[in-house]
Design a protein around this motif. Structure first.
Motif: not given
Length: 354
Positions: A159-170, A262-270, A288-292
């Motif tokens: 979860g920590v790595h996924a959030v870091e990859r997403s670029g999530l901001k406060s 302009g937002g980001t979708t992060t795909i965590v699932s396999l 932006t679509v991000v894999g983690t």
């Protein structure tokens, strides 16, 4: 020692095997607990997927192997080159890497072209009485963390790595599709990073309750309410950051549609099968679509794991709600794997305590 050995789909056997010897750079860990992961379930039902039926290029192991990779325990033996005290509580970063490919040279050991995971690719496993691993895979944990709960450091670090990859901001509005164990770690990591409000879409009633307990601002039953319409209405056009953690085609498309322009979708699932998406949704909204992929390995093993451990110690992360059962190694299949494969099960994380 006793260990759970994977022979193939639906074929896991609890056997007596000879423990591995400790080399000069190795550590033996007496296992306190090992969590059952979704990837373990995937191997059990449809594998071998990541488990090698030919010798693995790094571990040189093949079926049968000892499984389990969400490991916590206590150091009981160390090699002559290892500087760690016997009796130290630790967790294991299970990333396996070759050290020779371009990704290893870049420091991205978790992307190694020949890589894998302890407990999936050989190298021992956590569904056993003890495991021998190289010292660089060990991360100490303080006595403030109950040693069995420390087994959840590994999934929380996903979860920590996924959030870091997403670029999530406060302050980012955020949606999480799926609140299984990894979805709940993503939820807590997003909240720790300052996300809010956070919406969770989950069809399972018990898992919706866990999402509320873990701090979600709103929890949606997608069988009753269209989560896309609801979240877009509440946010005035979509979320800044969205996580897909359910692993089905519908949730991927819902996540992409929920994300604002302009937002980001992060795909965590396999995914076990190929899915279809509408790329125009990404292109026309400049998303932006991000894999983690899991978390960092190699010499960087301790960084993201260290973040999780500190958050356990300070109470920012609460692993307690995720642990719904604890079982003995002998009951791994009947009371672990088979229970978790029931889609109506109220279980989240089952800990195996050898």
């Amino acid at each position: 020692m006793r260990a759970a050995r994977y022979y193939g789909p639906k074929d896991i056997r609890i056997e007596d095997i000879e423990p591995d010897t400790v080399g000069s750079n190795d550590i033996r860990v007496e296992i306190a607990a090992c969590g059952i992961c979704g990837s373990d379930l995937g191997e059990y039902v449809g594998g071998p997927i990541t488990i090698p039926d030919e010798p693995h290029p790094v571990t040189e192991e093949h079926l049968p192997i000892t499984i389990g990779h969400e490991i916590s325990g206590t150091v009981t033996e160390v090699g002559e080159n290892v500087d760690i005290t016997i009796g130290t509580n630790v967790v294991v970063n299970p990333i396996i890497w070759c050290g020779d490919c371009q990704y290893c040279h870049e420091g991205n050991y978790h992307l190694c072209t020949s890589g894998g995971f302890i407990g999936l690719s050989g190298g021992g496993g956590g569904f056993a009485e003890n495991v021998v691993v190289s010292a660089e895979k060990i991360v100490p944990v303080s006595d403030e963390i109950p040693i069995a709960l420390a087994a959840l450091v590994e999934p929380f670090t996903v979860g920590v790595h996924a959030v870091e990859r997403s670029g999530l901001k406060s302050g980012n509005t955020t949606a999480v599709f799926g609140s299984g164990p990894i979805g709940l770690t993503v939820l807590q990591a997003a909240l720790a990073a300052g996300a809010g409000p956070v919406y969770v879409s989950e069809p399972n009633e018990a898992r919706r309750a866990l999402a509320r307990e873990c701090g979600a601002d709103e929890v949606i039953d997608p069988t009753e309410i269209d989560p896309v319409s609801y979240i877009m209405g509440e946010t005035g056009g979509g979320t800044n950051t969205t996580f897909e953690v359910a692993g089905v085609e519908q949730s991927v498309n819902q996540a992409l549609t929920t994300t604002k322009s302009g937002g980001t979708t992060t795909i965590v699932s396999l995914f076990e099968e190929t899915i279809s998406i509408d790329p125009n949704n990404i292109v026309m909204h400049e998303q932006t679509v991000v894999g983690t992929a899991a978390f960092k390995g190699g010499p960087l093993s301790g960084r993201e794991f260290g973040t999780t451990i500190r958050n356990f110690e300070t109470g920012v992360f609460d692993p307690t709600p995720l642990v719904t059962s604890r079982i003995n190694l002998n009951d791994l299949v009947a009371d672990g794997f088979e229970i978790l494969l029931d889609r109506n099960s109220e279980e989240a994380k089952i800990l195996v305590q050898p």
